[in-house]
Design a protein around this motif. Structure first.
Motif, PDB file in Angstrom:
ATOM      1  N   VAL A  96      48.428  41.191  63.095  1.00  0.00           N
ATOM      2  CA  VAL A  96      49.374  42.185  63.590  1.00  0.00           C
ATOM      3  C   VAL A  96      50.710  41.850  62.946  1.00  0.00           C
ATOM      4  O   VAL A  96      51.349  40.843  63.283  1.00  0.00           O
ATOM      5  N   THR A  97      51.094  42.683  61.986  1.00  0.00           N
ATOM      6  CA  THR A  97      52.281  42.357  61.192  1.00  0.00           C
ATOM      7  C   THR A  97      53.572  42.811  61.859  1.00  0.00           C
ATOM      8  O   THR A  97      54.601  42.113  61.779  1.00  0.00           O
ATOM      9  N   THR A  98      53.539  43.995  62.502  1.00  0.00           N
ATOM     10  CA  THR A  98      54.759  44.532  63.091  1.00  0.00           C
ATOM     11  C   THR A  98      54.416  45.317  64.347  1.00  0.00           C
ATOM     12  O   THR A  98      53.367  45.959  64.437  1.00  0.00           O
ATOM     13  N   LEU A  99      55.341  45.292  65.299  1.00  0.00           N
ATOM     14  CA  LEU A  99      55.207  46.084  66.527  1.00  0.00           C
ATOM     15  C   LEU A  99      56.526  46.831  66.717  1.00  0.00           C
ATOM     16  O   LEU A  99      57.609  46.227  66.699  1.00  0.00           O
ATOM     17  N   ARG A 100      56.450  48.162  66.876  1.00  0.00           N
ATOM     18  CA  ARG A 100      57.651  48.973  67.041  1.00  0.00           C
ATOM     19  C   ARG A 100      57.514  49.888  68.245  1.00  0.00           C
ATOM     20  O   ARG A 100      56.457  50.478  68.465  1.00  0.00           O
ATOM     21  N   ALA A 101      58.592  49.991  69.024  1.00  0.00           N
ATOM     22  CA  ALA A 101      58.655  50.895  70.158  1.00  0.00           C
ATOM     23  C   ALA A 101      59.615  52.020  69.818  1.00  0.00           C
ATOM     24  O   ALA A 101      60.832  51.776  69.716  1.00  0.00           O
ATOM     25  N   ASP A 102      59.070  53.219  69.616  1.00  0.00           N
ATOM     26  CA  ASP A 102      59.877  54.356  69.140  1.00  0.00           C
ATOM     27  C   ASP A 102      60.707  53.966  67.927  1.00  0.00           C
ATOM     28  O   ASP A 102      61.895  54.322  67.787  1.00  0.00           O
ATOM     29  N   GLY A 103      60.078  53.218  67.011  1.00  0.00           N
ATOM     30  CA  GLY A 103      60.729  52.839  65.757  1.00  0.00           C
ATOM     31  C   GLY A 103      61.517  51.558  65.810  1.00  0.00           C
ATOM     32  O   GLY A 103      61.903  51.030  64.762  1.00  0.00           O
ATOM     33  N   ARG A 104      61.799  51.018  66.989  1.00  0.00           N
ATOM     34  CA  ARG A 104      62.571  49.786  67.107  1.00  0.00           C
ATOM     35  C   ARG A 104      61.625  48.586  67.091  1.00  0.00           C
ATOM     36  O   ARG A 104      60.679  48.516  67.875  1.00  0.00           O
ATOM     37  N   GLU A 105      61.850  47.674  66.176  1.00  0.00           N
ATOM     38  CA  GLU A 105      60.958  46.522  66.025  1.00  0.00           C
ATOM     39  C   GLU A 105      61.059  45.602  67.247  1.00  0.00           C
ATOM     40  O   GLU A 105      62.142  45.371  67.792  1.00  0.00           O
ATOM     41  N   VAL A 106      59.887  45.108  67.662  1.00  0.00           N
ATOM     42  CA  VAL A 106      59.787  44.252  68.842  1.00  0.00           C
ATOM     43  C   VAL A 106      59.325  42.867  68.402  1.00  0.00           C
ATOM     44  O   VAL A 106      58.400  42.745  67.580  1.00  0.00           O
ATOM     45  N   SER A 107      59.934  41.827  68.944  1.00  0.00           N
ATOM     46  CA  SER A 107      59.531  40.459  68.609  1.00  0.00           C
ATOM     47  C   SER A 107      59.293  39.668  69.881  1.00  0.00           C
ATOM     48  O   SER A 107      59.727  40.052  70.972  1.00  0.00           O
ATOM     49  N   LEU A 108      58.618  38.556  69.732  1.00  0.00           N
ATOM     50  CA  LEU A 108      58.310  37.696  70.871  1.00  0.00           C
ATOM     51  C   LEU A 108      59.584  36.992  71.337  1.00  0.00           C
ATOM     52  O   LEU A 108      60.343  36.474  70.521  1.00  0.00           O
ATOM     53  N   PRO A 109      59.862  36.959  72.635  1.00  0.00           N
ATOM     54  CA  PRO A 109      61.042  36.228  73.121  1.00  0.00           C
ATOM     55  C   PRO A 109      61.013  34.773  72.667  1.00  0.00           C
ATOM     56  O   PRO A 109      59.942  34.156  72.526  1.00  0.00           O
ATOM     57  N   THR A 110      62.180  34.205  72.465  1.00  0.00           N
ATOM     58  CA  THR A 110      62.267  32.852  71.906  1.00  0.00           C
ATOM     59  C   THR A 110      61.706  31.780  72.832  1.00  0.00           C
ATOM     60  O   THR A 110      61.339  30.701  72.371  1.00  0.00           O
ATOM     61  N   ASP A 111      61.648  32.065  74.149  1.00  0.00           N
ATOM     62  CA  ASP A 111      61.136  31.056  75.083  1.00  0.00           C
ATOM     63  C   ASP A 111      59.634  31.196  75.321  1.00  0.00           C
ATOM     64  O   ASP A 111      59.096  30.602  76.257  1.00  0.00           O
ATOM     65  N   GLN A 112      58.952  31.975  74.456  1.00  0.00           N
ATOM     66  CA  GLN A 112      57.517  32.165  74.607  1.00  0.00           C
ATOM     67  C   GLN A 112      56.814  31.900  73.283  1.00  0.00           C
ATOM     68  O   GLN A 112      57.425  31.914  72.209  1.00  0.00           O
ATOM     69  N   ARG A 113      55.534  31.655  73.405  1.00  0.00           N
ATOM     70  CA  ARG A 113      54.679  31.447  72.233  1.00  0.00           C
ATOM     71  C   ARG A 113      53.406  32.256  72.403  1.00  0.00           C
ATOM     72  O   ARG A 113      53.117  32.759  73.493  1.00  0.00           O
ATOM     73  N   TRP A 114      52.647  32.410  71.324  1.00  0.00           N
ATOM     74  CA  TRP A 114      51.357  33.072  71.430  1.00  0.00           C
ATOM     75  C   TRP A 114      50.310  32.070  71.922  1.00  0.00           C
ATOM     76  O   TRP A 114      50.400  30.867  71.653  1.00  0.00           O
ATOM     77  N   SER A 115      49.318  32.549  72.638  1.00  0.00           N
ATOM     78  CA  SER A 115      48.278  31.676  73.189  1.00  0.00           C
ATOM     79  C   SER A 115      47.440  31.076  72.070  1.00  0.00           C
ATOM     80  O   SER A 115      47.562  31.437  70.895  1.00  0.00           O
ATOM     81  N   GLU A 116      46.529  30.175  72.460  1.00  0.00           N
ATOM     82  CA  GLU A 116      45.859  29.298  71.495  1.00  0.00           C
ATOM     83  C   GLU A 116      44.997  30.031  70.469  1.00  0.00           C
ATOM     84  O   GLU A 116      44.697  29.487  69.404  1.00  0.00           O
ATOM     85  N   HIS A 117      44.570  31.267  70.733  1.00  0.00           N
ATOM     86  CA  HIS A 117      43.714  31.967  69.775  1.00  0.00           C
ATOM     87  C   HIS A 117      44.490  32.611  68.639  1.00  0.00           C
ATOM     88  O   HIS A 117      43.901  33.092  67.686  1.00  0.00           O
ATOM     89  N   ALA A 118      45.831  32.634  68.757  1.00  0.00           N
ATOM     90  CA  ALA A 118      46.642  33.213  67.700  1.00  0.00           C
ATOM     91  C   ALA A 118      46.927  32.163  66.635  1.00  0.00           C
ATOM     92  O   ALA A 118      47.083  30.981  66.930  1.00  0.00           O
ATOM     93  N   GLU A 119      47.004  32.619  65.396  1.00  0.00           N
ATOM     94  CA  GLU A 119      47.338  31.730  64.291  1.00  0.00           C
ATOM     95  C   GLU A 119      48.641  32.201  63.667  1.00  0.00           C
ATOM     96  O   GLU A 119      48.890  33.402  63.543  1.00  0.00           O
ATOM     97  N   SER A 120      49.484  31.245  63.306  1.00  0.00           N
ATOM     98  CA  SER A 120      50.771  31.592  62.700  1.00  0.00           C
ATOM     99  C   SER A 120      50.554  32.062  61.278  1.00  0.00           C
ATOM    100  O   SER A 120      49.538  31.779  60.646  1.00  0.00           O
ATOM    101  N   GLY A 121      51.481  32.789  60.774  1.00  0.00           N
ATOM    102  CA  GLY A 121      51.402  33.322  59.418  1.00  0.00           C
ATOM    103  C   GLY A 121      52.335  34.494  59.292  1.00  0.00           C
ATOM    104  O   GLY A 121      53.281  34.659  60.077  1.00  0.00           O
TER     105      GLY A 121
END
Length: 786
Positions: A592-617
């Motif tokens: 999943v390269t990008t997530l946008r809400a009505d065109g506005r890019e959404v990112s993960l909050p800095t105090d959170q991480r993706w769960s163990e099945h996600a891989e960075s890249g």
């Protein structure tokens, strides 16, 4: 008083006649009630009992060759069981699995499947929202699909495809002609079929359905070796209790008769024996209550002074005889206005249009007893005071008993509702939309709180139970728990559940977006991907990110459509995670390269991480899917993955799990073994039937645990309201929504077997007050009754 010559005696004679008439009428009414609380009361109760409480369920395994024989045997032998009384037999047939379109050749991994059902008269229990009902024996096969199954599978009206049987490998051409919403997906008719409400069952396989077809079509194409269920509902109107007992006796050898007549695999189960035994016991208890009160009143009459000069002359005998004969018919008059009482129609009992021999004899006997006792001479000092005291005591006791009984019924109804009101509807589809219900319900007149809840029938430690999920932080607003049912208050239980809630991650979507754009980089034959969304009220919902193609794909997910008609989305929305699922044993990686809400890019909050099945890249995250469903979700930093699920149990479930309040242990929720912390024990769980075991969990905790196990989010099946019930009831009735109101007022209607007792108590009260008034007033009379 005897009838003597002279005009001066006419008022006394009239008073004697009126007094006798009042007394004998009241006693005749008690006689009618006592008789109706016998076999007649049981018959009335049985006639209005829910069908599942008196019917028979027959299960068997059929194929196209033997179905006609088995069906004939079931119908004949159940008719014999009920002695020729009319019976309605409905048949439910369920197919084996059929491959989802495009997955016909998958062999390495369990593919997604479809299930086809046939149910007699199904159209009477559902509503079309698009298309048309399927016709019989068409080519291709015509089928209708539930809205929940359509949402999960991506199928819709107009789709045509070929599916392959996973058992026999035979192809079947199918056309979806319509999409429907069941009237009551969690009702007793579908008891034990979780797929019917959810549209999907995920137990190794992901099976979607049911797709409903005509019975003849089912037998032509799907009746390999499949499960069949016959539901037999007898019409017991007019059947005597003796004949009901005979039917119960014949149920004992029904399985042997099935076998002897050509259906060796048919087994039966019926609740009629327990229902009849319960109603007869309640009827007997109520009958003796009425007769006991009548006996106390008889004592009161015996202690009353004899009317002065009331000799047993022919005139007196005529008055007595006339009153005794007229009393039973006069006693029917108070019963007729009772039909105006709000809960009378729900009771199923009607004012008697005519007497049968037994009721008439009972009424005449009681009236005669009253007349004789009234005329017995007992010359004893202080008799007026004693009789008045007894009459007053009886009146007070009757009023107290009637008030206690009514209060008890109201308490039970409030307990079963669990809230001021509950609203239920289809878990998906219907009006308002799945993310539009919260705002619509909260805006109803008189509503001060509207809290979503999840309800499910589930096995908890192998016991059939009801699982309730409600947000613990809002539990005190809507959850009505009687103080004597738990050693903890609702506030204490809610606080303990909220304290045990894990930190739950979320990716907030800015503003009030109508579209979520997901940019995905995927290989050839990409796995399926779904995004899990939640609103501000706490409703979770998943939506497909489709179609995905090899390379980079931008998929627009419609959010605005989730509000539906008459609803508004409760913003802000949050992304709770993604679910990936593959249909083979080979690993598939997507990003999943990008997530946008009505065109506005959404990112993960800095105090959170993706769960163990996600891989960075590159991009937000990469996900590798192989052999089983996989979930990726935001997780707050430092969150423990294996925190126990806070739970409240009824005593039998707590004992089975060997848990006490504050202890941690393991229980089986369905097929999953779950570590839980018991935060409270409730004698009987509000919101479920009194005789069922129950479990209450914090809904956000349950959703997080469910998503971590790579299962789709749980729908909001119930809405718990703190509200002015009358205003909400009227507004919902006028709305046209796909909503059922669970109302304490309707649940408080007394069962038919107890309604005559209530009428009897009312008559006793009236009689007691009449006797007290008449006795105390005699001192002021100059002649006549002395």
């Amino acid at each position: 008083m005897g009838i003597q010559a002279g005009d001066e005696n006419k008022p006394a004679t009239l008073r004697l006649a009126l007094f006798l008439m009042f007394v004998t009428t009241a006693f005749a009414g008690l006689g009618i009630c006592a008789f109706s609380l016998g076999d007649a009361g049981v018959r009335h109760a049985v006639e209005t009992t829910p069908p599942q409480a008196v019917g028979v369920t027959v299960a068997g395994v059929i194929n196209a060759a033997n179905f006609a024989t088995y069906d004939r045997v079931v119908r004949e032998q159940t008719a014999v069981t009920f002695g020729g009384a009319p019976v309605e037999v409905t048949t439910l047939l369920r197919s084996d699995g059929y491959a989802m379109p495009g997955q016909e050749k998958v062999r390495f991994r369990r593919p997604e499947r479809l299930r086809f059902d046939s149910f007699d008269g199904f159209q009477r229990h559902a509503r079309l929202i698009s298309g048309s009902w399927p016709r019989s024996r068409t080519e291709p096969v015509e089928a209708a699909i539930s809205q929940a199954a359509a949402s999960n599978s991506g199928l819709e009206a107009g789709n045509a495809f070929t599916t392959i049987g996973r058992i026999d490998g035979e192809p079947v051409q199918v056309k979806i002609t319509g999409v429907f919403v069941p009237n009551d997906p969690l009702g007793p008719r579908w008891d034990g079929d979780l797929m019917f409400g959810r549209g999907v069952e995920r137990n190794g396989y992901s099976t979607y359905g049911p797709l409903m077809v005509d019975q003849a079509t089912f037998l032509d194409h799907f009746a390999t070796t499949v499960n069949a269920t016959w539901t037999v509902t007898p019409d017991l109107r007019g059947m005597t209790v003796g004949h009901m007992r005979e039917a119960v006796a014949r149920l004992g050898d029904l399985r042997e008769r099935f076998k002897a007549n050509g259906c060796p695999v048919c087994t039966s189960l019926s609740a009629l024996p327990a229902t009849l035994a319960r109603l007869e016991a309640a009827s007997s208890s109520a009958r003796w209550t009425v007769l006991g009160l009548a006996a106390v009143l008889a004592l009161t009459l015996l202690l009353l002074p004899r009317p002065k000069g009331a000799n047993w002359s022919p005139g007196t005998a005529a008055v007595v005889a006339g009153c005794v004969i007229a009393a039973p018919f006069a006693a029917r008059l108070p019963l007729s206005p009772a039909s105006a009482v709000p809960w009378w129609p729900a009771s199923g009992l009607r004012p008697p249009a005519a007497f049968d021999t037994g009721a008439l004899l009972a009424a005449i006997s009681m009236a005669l007893l009253a007349a004789v006792l009234l005329l017995v001479e007992v010359p004893r000092p202080g008799i007026r005071v004693l009789s008045a005291a007894i009459a007053a005591a009886v009146a007070v006791a009757a009023l107290g008993a009637a008030g206690t009984w009514r209060t008890s019924r109201a308490d039970q109804a409030a307990h079963q509702a669990g809230a001021d009101l509950r609203l239920t509807g289809p878990p998906a589809g219907g009006t308002p939309g799945v993310l539009g219900r919260g705002t619509a319900f909260a805006a109803l007149p008189g509503v001060t709180a509207a809290v979503p809840g999840h309800r499910d029938r589930i096995e908890v430690d192998l016991r059939n139970s009801t699982l309730l999920g409600i947000d613990a932080t809002r539990l005190p607003e809507v959850f009505r728990l009687r103080p004597d049912l738990s050693d903890r208050t609702v506030t204490q239980i809610a606080a303990a559940m909220a304290t045990g809630r894990p930190k739950i991650g979320a990716m907030p979507l800015p503003g009030a977006p109508r579209t979520l754009t997901v940019e995905v980089k995927a290989p050839a034959d990409p796995p399926q991907l779904r995004v899990v969304i939640s609103d501000a009220i706490g409703v979770w919902h998943d939506m497909p990110v489709a179609p995905l193609r090899s390379g980079v794909t931008k998929v627009d997910v419609d959010l605005a459509g989730l509000a539906g008609r008459d609803g508004k989305i409760a913003y802000p929305l949050s992304v709770r995670g993604f679910l990936g699922d593959s249909i083979d044993d080979f690993p598939h990686a997507l990003t999943v390269t990008t997530l946008r809400a009505d065109g506005r890019e959404v990112s993960l909050p800095t105090d959170q991480r993706w769960s163990e099945h996600a891989e960075s890249g590159a991009g937000l995250f990469s996900l590798k899917v192989k052999a089983a469903a996989t979930a990726v979700r935001p997780v707050p930093a430092g969150t423990a993955e294996d925190r126990p699920l806070p739970i409240v149990l009824t005593p039998e479930l707590a004992a089975s799990a060997k848990l006490t309040t504050g202890r941690t242990g393991f229980i089986a929720l369905g097929r999953q073994r779950v570590q839980v912390e018991l935060v409270g024990i409730v004698e009987r769980m509000p919101g479920i039937p009194l005789d069922q075991a129950g479990a209450l969990v914090d809904l956000p905790s349950l959703q997080a645990w469910n998503l971590a196990a790579a299962r789709p989010p749980l729908p909001a099946t119930d809405w718990w309201l703190a509200a002015d019930a009358n205003r909400v009831r009227a507004a919902v009735a006028a709305s046209g929504w796909d909503v059922t109101v669970i109302d304490p007022l309707g649940l408080a209607a007394p069962p038919p077997g107890l309604l005559p007792e209530a009428l009897g108590l009312a008559l006793v009260t009236a009689l007691g007050l009449l006797l007290a008034s008449a006795t105390m007033g005699r001192r002021r009379e100059r002649r006549g009754l002395g």
